[in-house]
Enzyme design. Structure first.
Site, PDB file in Angstrom:
ATOM      1  N   ASN A  67     -19.694 -78.808  15.768  1.00 28.89           N
ATOM      2  CA  ASN A  67     -20.369 -77.619  15.263  1.00 28.89           C
ATOM      3  C   ASN A  67     -19.942 -77.214  13.854  1.00 28.89           C
ATOM      4  O   ASN A  67     -20.652 -76.473  13.192  1.00 28.89           O
ATOM      5  CB  ASN A  67     -20.146 -76.442  16.226  1.00 28.89           C
ATOM      6  CG  ASN A  67     -18.684 -76.215  16.528  1.00 28.89           C
ATOM      7  OD1 ASN A  67     -17.971 -77.144  16.914  1.00 28.89           O
ATOM      8  ND2 ASN A  67     -18.214 -75.006  16.350  1.00 28.89           N
ATOM      9  N   HIS A  68     -18.784 -77.686  13.369  1.00 32.21           N
ATOM     10  CA  HIS A  68     -18.330 -77.310  12.022  1.00 32.21           C
ATOM     11  C   HIS A  68     -18.687 -78.334  10.944  1.00 32.21           C
ATOM     12  O   HIS A  68     -18.222 -78.217   9.814  1.00 32.21           O
ATOM     13  CB  HIS A  68     -16.808 -77.097  12.019  1.00 32.21           C
ATOM     14  CG  HIS A  68     -16.377 -75.894  12.795  1.00 32.21           C
ATOM     15  ND1 HIS A  68     -16.780 -74.626  12.465  1.00 32.21           N
ATOM     16  CD2 HIS A  68     -15.592 -75.773  13.896  1.00 32.21           C
ATOM     17  CE1 HIS A  68     -16.252 -73.765  13.320  1.00 32.21           C
ATOM     18  NE2 HIS A  68     -15.538 -74.436  14.211  1.00 32.21           N
ATOM     19  N   HIS A 150     -18.563 -83.125  22.304  1.00 34.23           N
ATOM     20  CA  HIS A 150     -17.946 -81.976  21.639  1.00 34.23           C
ATOM     21  C   HIS A 150     -18.461 -80.715  22.329  1.00 34.23           C
ATOM     22  O   HIS A 150     -19.628 -80.342  22.146  1.00 34.23           O
ATOM     23  CB  HIS A 150     -18.346 -82.011  20.164  1.00 34.23           C
ATOM     24  CG  HIS A 150     -17.514 -81.142  19.293  1.00 34.23           C
ATOM     25  ND1 HIS A 150     -16.258 -81.508  18.868  1.00 34.23           N
ATOM     26  CD2 HIS A 150     -17.747 -79.927  18.767  1.00 34.23           C
ATOM     27  CE1 HIS A 150     -15.768 -80.546  18.108  1.00 34.23           C
ATOM     28  NE2 HIS A 150     -16.638 -79.571  18.037  1.00 34.23           N
TER      29      HIS A 150
END
Ligand SMILES: [Fe+2]
Length: 258
Positions: A67-68, A150
């Site tokens: 997500n980053h 993830h």
């Protein structure tokens, strides 16, 4: 075949841990292929092209993320031309980069697929259906398929492990930054762990300076995150796979002080 999968590299001390430990770990465990999750390498948020290039030089064969991944805008241009840095495959159509890749490892090929969960995370396409779509394509090229799931919710990772059991060599979780003690080889021959853990500072709160996080919990005021200082460790697993069938026979946790 020995496969090393390393949990989320976090900030300066995480990168230093990779530089210091990865070459030795590759030798010690006779590693044929190494996957590193790098999405928090830049100060705990995103990764820069220079850092990604360095990980490849230091012994990562493929890098995964989550997500980053978009937090450093310069990574967009890099990820569109470097397919050894993956972003989750279930980002909607039109997102730059790729979510899976097949790479030569000596006489063999290894495929890596990066997926992201949807529970307690931003909306994204279904990781289960995306796996159904991509895994058969990858298996046409090689029986050795590694999946980085993830995710925030343990249940979603456990579910993915069972869903892909017998179809891939490994399903390993990332994102939570805390290593879980549930590593096992599932009955169909898929190595599984809910989370690899983090490669970064051990004295913070999942990587971030603990005084900042404590202040936030105590006051509910917003604050800028900074990576924790002090000692660091590398977390991951070594997986043993039959290169002919892709079936895993062993998965062992690694927790190495830097
Ligand atoms: Fe994450």
């Amino acid at each position: 075949m020995n496969l090393l999968m390393i949990g989320d590299v976090f900030g300066d001390s995480g990168r230093a841990a990779i530089a210091k430990l990865l070459p030795g770990l590759r030798q010690e465990h006779a590693v044929d292929f190494c996957v590193v999750n790098v999405e928090n390498a830049a100060g705990g948020s995103g990764v820069t092209p220079a850092m990604a290039r360095q990980f490849l030089e230091q012994g990562a064969d493929v890098m995964t993320s989550g997500n980053h991944i978009w937090n450093r805008k310069e990574i967009v241009e890099y990820i569109t031309r470097e397919n050894l840095l993956l972003r989750p495959a279930n980002y909607p159509t039109g997102a730059p980069g790729v979510g899976s890749v097949t790479v030569k490892a000596g006489p063999r090929k290894v495929a890596v697929l990066n997926l992201m969960g949807r529970v307690f995370m931003n909306p994204i396409d279904c990781p289960f259906r995306k796996a159904d779509e991509i895994v058969p394509e990858l298996r046409r090229e090689t029986p050795i398929v590694l999946v980085d799931m993830h995710a925030e919710a343990t249940s979603e990772s456990v579910a993915m492990g069972w869903y892909l059991d017998g179809r891939v060599s490994a399903v390993v979780g990332t994102h939570r930054h805390v290593q879980t003690a549930d590593e096992r080889v599932l009955p169909g021959g898929t190595a599984y762990i809910t989370d690899l853990g983090m490669t970064g500072p051990t004295e913070g709160v999942i990587g971030v300076d603990r005084t900042i996080i404590l202040q936030r919990f105590l006051t509910q005021m917003p604050s800028r995150f900074e990576a924790a200082k002090g000692p660091a460790a590398l977390h991951g697993v070594v997986i043993v796979v039959d290169p002919e069938t892709g079936r895993a026979s062993d998965i062992r946790r690694l927790r190495v002080p830097a």
